[in-house]
Design an enzyme around this catalytic site. Structure first.
Site, short mmCIF file in Angstrom:
data_model
loop_
_atom_site.label_atom_id
_atom_site.label_comp_id
_atom_site.label_asym_id
_atom_site.label_seq_id
_atom_site.Cartn_x
_atom_site.Cartn_y
_atom_site.Cartn_z
N CYS A 418 25.16 -41.03 -24.92
CA CYS A 418 25.94 -40.13 -24.09
C CYS A 418 26.20 -40.66 -22.70
CB CYS A 418 25.28 -38.76 -24.03
SG CYS A 418 23.59 -38.81 -23.42
N HIS A 462 20.89 -35.24 -21.78
CA HIS A 462 22.29 -35.46 -22.05
C HIS A 462 23.02 -35.76 -20.75
CE1 HIS A 462 25.73 -35.30 -24.63
NE2 HIS A 462 26.31 -34.30 -23.99
N ASP A 478 32.91 -32.85 -22.31
CA ASP A 478 31.81 -33.63 -22.89
C ASP A 478 32.39 -34.65 -23.85
OD1 ASP A 478 29.55 -34.70 -23.90
OD2 ASP A 478 28.64 -32.80 -24.55
#
Lengths: 668, 297
Positions: A418, A462, A478
């Site tokens: 991520c 994250h 995202d």
């Protein structure tokens, strides 16, 4: 009377007292330097050998206790060592080390009843030093043993010369005497005024290895963090928890990029942005594990500020100091919001800054910019790019070169975690002229139906992006969702190509282990909530439910004292009519056990048969039992009917009864 | 001795012991530590100890309140000998009172009282000649936990005779000083005189069953049977060569003991008191008691 009685010499320590101190001191071994541990062990062995040698019939050599001058010298030397080791004699570690050394020396020094009493007081204080190191339920359970032993030792002081109670009888009596004190303990715990802060600033943070999000981000950092199955925090919601797509726990917001590392932007003391919130806020309580940083986490976006923390311009919650202890705080968030529709010049500059280099990234962004009429189209193009091109979501991405790393990632390696996607996405947006920033935090959380709370682990760490759009403010994007959509709905294990790297609890495989670990975690959560987390706010809340909204600390203290006073007075009035009871006389208990054991073998006392007749009958049937049986019966009858049974008769009966029971157990 | 059961002992209010104050100080320290470190387990420990401290006050009282004691008249001894005060404790069923300290004349002993009645004895330190009333007995208890001390006073309400110590080197007056004055007992007459502890071989018909029934042990009724036809010594106060009153009494006691040993009947003559000649434990007791109770002038 006090003086001479207190100076009564004692040759050996009460086994309960010695046991308690031995456990308390030895349990400190992992917390203290090795040389302190070595000293503790030596002192305890010395005392044990000495005490053993004092017993009649011991074959151990008579070992004298060290003299006071020797112990005094040791104390000075050890204190010096402690100062050299810790460079201080204050604080938790050095203080405990000194206290443990003093206690161990006192174990060696104790020769009188008074000193033994002081030793017991030291023992209780040793418990406190343990609590400073750990308040885990398991550790506390372990500490109940020395606590019980200390209370048994205290009971021995009250008995004076009366030796009729064995250590075990003392332990159980202490337990029974303790029961009526528990309600008062709980009442005091709940009602005793809790000052909101430390009395003085001795709380020096101790260094310890902690895991958690830091205030910067580099490739590989978050993926390493996710390998740890450790707990990050737990969140108890007043109502049902939000759906997985809304479980974005906001942490540090990163603006500055130097080509490799993302860092925060110091925002001084500017007030948080004005935001429009729509809909109902969520209220919840978070129990955050210590992570050594001063971030508190809250769902996007926090609308209330917990105690001793503040909201930064980027809507990060900052605590007043690095978190060294577990912290429990209440916070509210609103998932529907419009954030910061005005962007200052300074912020716009920071949110669009680009490092030198990265020619391919900049070229790609420029083509999107040229093709789009609206800003939102640029975002869409970028997400589609991630989705369409063969990007892979992995915990073990290829290492990137130090120069132009993001170019390599976007066009060559195309595999990452991520942090890679968030980083690349933000840079692409900036290159296309859109203000953007990286937000780090946690995504997701496992719902524990036992206790109804979310468990968020380090593996949920994250990173995502926020893009600033005209009239809309900061919008959360995202990019990971474009590559691995399962990450959001199903957690990391559902999104990774190879989840075997994750710890068992993170793979979320159904089964007994997972069920048990959820149960255990619920227990920990309750412990944190009800025992460790009870503080000034919870007290205020509890008092409000009692209808005592306006109560002051002072009057609370008065009330507590009054309650305690009433308890003394009432107890004293009652005690006249309520003599102390021991449910069973130990002699009678032993005898009953013998009769039960005999009855078990089919040998029951007939109606009207006296004890003597009964045992003689058995002795005739089983001659091998005769000596033990006769001896026990004689002593039992003497204890019950003799004018003066003699002081040692109880003890001798006990031994005889035990011996008889052993024989009965063997065979009949 | 009254047949009514004695009243429970009145107790003093509990007072904290040095250890009790020490624990209070410890609680304060724990609280400071708990507040300073915001450590809830330390709070719990402090409150646990405080609850224990408070509850101990009345638990201490429970240990002594309701105890009933009864004393038996101790046996007379010679001055310089230790005596023994036999006591009977009465305790409710299932009641257990450990660690009670009894202090009598600065001698302490610790007892644990079991349920029901129990016999025990306290040593009586040697005293001077005379009639003594032992006590009061100070009882106290620090059970449980030694944080509070509760006390009670017990007045045994019994008398203890201490005979003069048999001392002196003056020879036993062997001459029957006044044979004509010796009263002759009528033949066949026996006078009930009192009880003495049972000795194996005593006639069953002479056992004092009333006392035995009260659980006081076996006693034998003794009867005085003045010996006839034996020459009697008169042990006369005026026959003792001058010395202090106590020296004279000691010399008389010496002679009484010697006469008994020689099986020689004797009479005792004191100012304002005369005991007819006789022999045997009862006679000896009567004579020695007279010496014990003797007051000059």
């Amino acid at each position: 009377m006090r003086g001479p009685e207190a100076k009564t010499p004692i040759t050996r320590l009460d086994p309960l007292l010695f046991g308690a101190l031995a456990i308390l001191l030895l349990l400190h071994l992992p917390n203290l330097p090795a040389w302190v541990g070595l000293f503790i062990v030596q002192a305890l062995v010395w005392r044990a050998v000495h005490d053993r040698g004092q017993q009649a019939g011991s074959r151990l050599p008579r070992l004298p206790l060290p003299n006071k001058a020797f112990l005094g010298t040791l104390l000075i030397l050890m204190s010096l060592f402690t100062y050299v080791q810790f460079s201080t004699v204050l604080g938790r570690d050095a203080g405990t080390s000194l206290f443990v050394i003093t206690s161990a020396l006192k174990v060696l020094e104790t020769r009188t009843l008074r000193e033994a009493r002081i030793l017991a007081l030291l023992g209780f204080f040793l418990l406190l030093t343990h609590f400073l190191f750990s308040q885990e339920p398991l550790q506390v359970l372990l500490l109940l043993l020395p606590l019980a032993l200390l209370l048994g030792a205290l009971l021995g002081f009250g008995l004076g010369e009366d030796r009729s109670l064995t250590p075990r009888a003392r332990l159980s009596l202490a337990g029974r005497l303790l029961l009526p004190t528990l309600p008062l303990m709980l009442a005091l715990f709940v009602l005793f005024p809790r000052p909101p802060g430390p009395l003085w600033g001795v709380h020096t943070p101790e260094k310890r290895a902690v895991t958690g999000l830091s205030d910067h981000m580099e490739p590989g950092q978050i993926s390493r963090l996710t390998l740890s199955g450790e707990l990050a925090f737990r969140a108890n919601f007043d109502g049902p928890p939000p759906p997985p797509a809304q479980r974005y726990w906001r942490g540090p917001v990163l603006w500055n990029y130097d080509g490799k590392r993302w860092t925060r932007m110091e925002d001084g003391i500017r007030p948080p942005p004005v935001e429009d919130t729509l809909g109902e806020p969520l209220h919840y309580t978070i129990t955050l594990e210590p992570h050594g940083q001063n971030w508190l986490f809250a769902l996007d976006i926090p609308v209330s500020v917990p105690r001793r923390s503040r909201l930064t311009r980027a809507l990060e919650l900052a605590y007043f100091m690095p978190l060294e202890d577990r912290l429990r705080y209440e916070v509210s968030s609103n998932p529907d919001y419009r954030l910061d529709t005005e962007l200052s010049r300074h912020e716009r500059r920071a949110a669009t800054a680009l490092p030198d280099g990265l020619p391919r990234l900049k070229a790609l962004a420029a083509t999107w910019r040229a093709q789009s009429t609206r800003n939102s189209q640029i975002i869409e193009q970028a997400l589609q790019h991630f989705n369409r091109e063969p990007f892979r979501y992995t915990l073990t991405p290829d290492t990137l070169p130090p120069e132009g790393g993001m170019d390599h990632f976007l066009f060559d390696t195309r595999n990452g975690f991520c942090e890679h996607y968030a980083s690349a996405f933000v840079l692409l947006m900036r290159a296309a002229g859109l203000p953007a920033r990286v937000v780090t935090g946690y995504l997701g959380g496992e719902y524990n139906p036992d206790g109804q709370y979310l468990i968020v682990r380090q593996s949920d760490a994250h990173a995502w992006a926020e893009v600033w759009l005209e009239n809309e403010g900061w919008v959360r994007i995202d990019p990971t969702a474009a590559i691995a959509p399962n990450r959001i709905e199903m957690g990391l294990a559902g999104a990774l190509e190879d989840p075997s790297l994750l710890s068992a609890s993170d793979r979320r495989e159904p089964g007994l282990i997972r069920w048990a670990s959820l149960k255990l975690d619920a227990g920990y959560n309750a412990w944190n909530e009800w025992v460790l987390g009870y503080g000034p706010e919870q007290q205020q809340k509890f008092l409000e439910t009692l209808g005592l909204r306006e109560i002051k600390l002072f009057s609370l203290g008065l009330l507590t004292l009054l309650a305690a006073g009433l308890l003394i007075a009432g107890g004293l009035l009652l005690s006249r009519h309520w003599p102390a009871r021991l449910p069973r006389d130990p002699v009678e208990a032993d005898w009953q056990r013998i009769e039960r054991r005999l009855a078990h073998q089919g040998l029951e006392r007939q109606n009207g048969e006296t004890v003597r007749q009964f045992t003689q009958r058995i002795a005739r049937m089983h001659p091998h039992l005769r000596p033990a049986l006769t001896r026990t019966t004689d002593l039992y009858l003497r204890l019950n009917y003799a004018r003066t049974p003699g002081a040692s008769t109880r003890l001798r009966f006990r031994e005889a009864a035990r011996a008889l029971q052993r024989e009965l157990r063997l065979k009949l | 001795m009254s047949t009514l059961p004695p009243a429970p002992l009145p107790t003093t209010p509990p007072r904290p012991t040095t250890m009790g104050l020490g624990v209070l100080g410890l609680i304060a320290l724990l609280l400071i530590g708990a507040i300073n470190y915001g450590n809830n387990l330390s709070f719990l420990l402090a409150f646990l100890l405080f609850g224990l401290w408070i509850n101990s006050a009345w638990q201490a009282r429970r240990n002594l309140a309701g105890l009933r004691l009864q004393a038996e008249a101790p046996q007379a001894v010679f001055a310089g000998e230790a005596g023994r005060l036999a006591l009977l404790s009465m305790n409710g069923p299932g009641v257990f009172r450990p660690g009670i300290v009894l202090e009598l004349d600065e001698v302490t002993s610790t007892h644990g009282f079991a349920a029901g009645t129990e016999n025990f004895a306290l040593p009586l330190p040697p005293r001077r000649r005379g009639l003594h009333t032992p006590g009061p007995i100070r009882l106290y208890s620090e059970h449980p936990f030694g944080l509070w001390r509760i006390g009670a006073l017990f007045h045994p309400g019994v008398e203890w005779l201490v005979y003069p110590a048999p001392r002196g080197q003056q020879p036993l007056p062997t001459q029957d000083a006044r044979p004509e004055g010796a009263r002759q007992a009528r033949p066949g007459e026996e006078e009930f005189d009192g009880v003495r502890p049972y000795v194996a071989g005593d006639a069953l018909s002479h056992i004092a069953w009333k006392q035995a029934g009260r659980g006081l042990g076996l006693f034998t009724k003794s009867f005085e049977n003045p010996r006839q036809g034996l020459e009697s010594n008169w042990l006369d106060w005026t026959a003792v060569q001058a010395g202090t009153v106590e020296d004279r009494l000691s010399q008389l006691a010496r002679w009484i003991v010697d006469c008994e040993r020689l099986n020689q009947p004797y009479g005792l003559r004191l100012p304002r008191l005369e005991i007819a000649p006789g022999l045997g434990p009862t006679h000896q007791t009567a004579c020695l008691s007279a010496l014990a109770r003797f007051k000059e002038g």
